[in-house]
Write an enzyme that holds these catalytic residues in place. Structure first.
Site, mmCIF file in Angstrom:
data_model
loop_
_atom_site.group_PDB
_atom_site.id
_atom_site.type_symbol
_atom_site.label_atom_id
_atom_site.label_comp_id
_atom_site.label_asym_id
_atom_site.label_seq_id
_atom_site.Cartn_x
_atom_site.Cartn_y
_atom_site.Cartn_z
ATOM 1 N N GLN A 46 2.864 10.194 0.825
ATOM 2 C CA GLN A 46 4.169 10.077 0.827
ATOM 3 C C GLN A 46 5.126 9.765 -0.114
ATOM 4 O O GLN A 46 6.538 9.417 -0.032
ATOM 5 C CB GLN A 46 3.657 7.819 1.050
ATOM 6 C CG GLN A 46 3.146 7.206 2.624
ATOM 7 C CD GLN A 46 3.580 5.968 2.882
ATOM 8 O OE1 GLN A 46 2.905 5.543 2.043
ATOM 9 N NE2 GLN A 46 4.459 5.313 3.263
ATOM 10 N N HIS A 55 -4.885 1.854 6.929
ATOM 11 C CA HIS A 55 -3.101 2.114 7.375
ATOM 12 C C HIS A 55 -3.220 3.630 6.187
ATOM 13 O O HIS A 55 -2.740 4.690 6.536
ATOM 14 C CB HIS A 55 -2.891 1.372 7.140
ATOM 15 C CG HIS A 55 -0.900 1.620 7.304
ATOM 16 N ND1 HIS A 55 -0.094 0.969 7.837
ATOM 17 C CD2 HIS A 55 -0.065 2.455 6.057
ATOM 18 C CE1 HIS A 55 0.688 1.406 7.872
ATOM 19 N NE2 HIS A 55 1.188 2.856 7.154
ATOM 20 N N GLU A 56 -3.779 2.380 5.315
ATOM 21 C CA GLU A 56 -3.247 3.776 4.321
ATOM 22 C C GLU A 56 -4.241 5.282 4.552
ATOM 23 O O GLU A 56 -4.052 6.009 3.881
ATOM 24 C CB GLU A 56 -3.734 3.372 2.493
ATOM 25 C CG GLU A 56 -2.807 2.241 2.607
ATOM 26 C CD GLU A 56 -1.283 2.889 2.883
ATOM 27 O OE1 GLU A 56 -0.643 3.368 2.164
ATOM 28 O OE2 GLU A 56 -0.483 1.550 2.874
ATOM 29 N N GLY A 101 1.271 -1.196 0.076
ATOM 30 C CA GLY A 101 0.076 -0.377 -0.355
ATOM 31 C C GLY A 101 1.025 1.290 0.228
ATOM 32 O O GLY A 101 2.123 1.310 0.968
ATOM 33 N N HIS A 126 -2.563 7.533 6.740
ATOM 34 C CA HIS A 126 -2.074 8.681 5.966
ATOM 35 C C HIS A 126 -2.791 9.721 5.974
ATOM 36 O O HIS A 126 -1.888 11.066 5.642
ATOM 37 C CB HIS A 126 -0.636 8.160 4.501
ATOM 38 C CG HIS A 126 0.331 7.596 5.515
ATOM 39 N ND1 HIS A 126 1.063 7.864 5.800
ATOM 40 C CD2 HIS A 126 0.173 5.892 5.145
ATOM 41 C CE1 HIS A 126 1.984 6.643 6.467
ATOM 42 N NE2 HIS A 126 1.589 5.136 5.393
ATOM 43 N N CYS A 138 5.501 0.152 7.494
ATOM 44 C CA CYS A 138 5.347 1.404 6.652
ATOM 45 C C CYS A 138 6.618 2.102 5.719
ATOM 46 O O CYS A 138 7.872 2.000 6.145
ATOM 47 C CB CYS A 138 4.547 2.513 7.426
ATOM 48 S SG CYS A 138 4.188 4.042 6.413
ATOM 49 N N LEU A 139 5.864 1.492 4.831
ATOM 50 C CA LEU A 139 7.703 2.341 3.424
ATOM 51 C C LEU A 139 7.912 3.398 3.994
ATOM 52 O O LEU A 139 9.435 3.926 3.631
ATOM 53 C CB LEU A 139 7.044 2.420 1.678
ATOM 54 C CG LEU A 139 6.187 0.771 1.538
ATOM 55 C CD1 LEU A 139 5.768 1.331 0.118
ATOM 56 C CD2 LEU A 139 7.478 0.317 1.281
#
Ligand code: ZN
Length: 172
Positions: free
Chosen positions: A51, A136-137, A46, A140, A94-95
């Site tokens: 991000q 989660h996304e 994701g 963000h 998380c990226l």
């Protein structure tokens, strides 16, 4: 398609509430393509627009695991409209917070409404890893990271590690 650099926490752009998308144009399509390519390349399941430094309500995800065929999803202006009382706990990463993982408890199932790249309304019910990933996304887009669910000591520890990682990368 262009791979876009992924911002690493702490970064003020990861803390900003994102305004909704209003223009369903070629630029949005390009953003979504770039985000999917960047997510697959990372690799991740994701990615949210902030991000990659774009402060708009766009997320992409694909929680399929090989050998299942990929299912790339682009969700514009996503909103959780119903959440189960039952919860589930996943070890999240998380990226924007590389190599750090922690258990986060969230509703096990959610119904999400969003717009597709043409602006048409879509709705789906997500379970399992998909449910965790979509929540989660969407977090963000409200400037919230998974470490915000952790206690202050653990969160600070991770943040310090990320500050060090960024210093090391800047020096390299
Ligand atoms: Zn994330």
């Amino acid at each position: 398609m262009t791979l876009r650099p992924i911002l690493i926490h702490p970064d003020p752009r990861l803390k900003k509430p994102c305004p909704p998308v209003t223009e369903f144009d070629a630029e949005l399509r390009k953003l979504a393509e770039d985000m999917l390519a960047t997510m697959y390349d990372a690799p991740g399941i994701g990615l949210a627009a902030p991000q990659v430094g774009v402060i708009r309500r766009v997320i992409v995800m694909d929680c399929m695991k090989a050998p299942e065929p990929p299912r790339p999803m682009v969700l514009i202006n996503p909103q959780v409209i119903a959440a189960s009382q039952a919860t589930s706990t996943y070890e999240e990463g998380c990226l924007s917070i590389p190599d750090q993982y922690a258990d986060v408890t969230r509703p096990a199932e959610v119904t999400v409404r969003w717009q597709d790249l043409d602006g048409a309304e879509q709705q789906d019910h997500f379970t399992g890893l998909w449910a965790t990933c979509v929540q989660h996304e969407i977090d963000h887009l409200d400037g919230k990271l998974f470490i915000d669910y952790l206690g202050p000591i653990k969160r600070q520890m991770i943040t310090r590690k990320m500050e060090k990682l960024k210093r090391d990368r800047a020096r390299a």
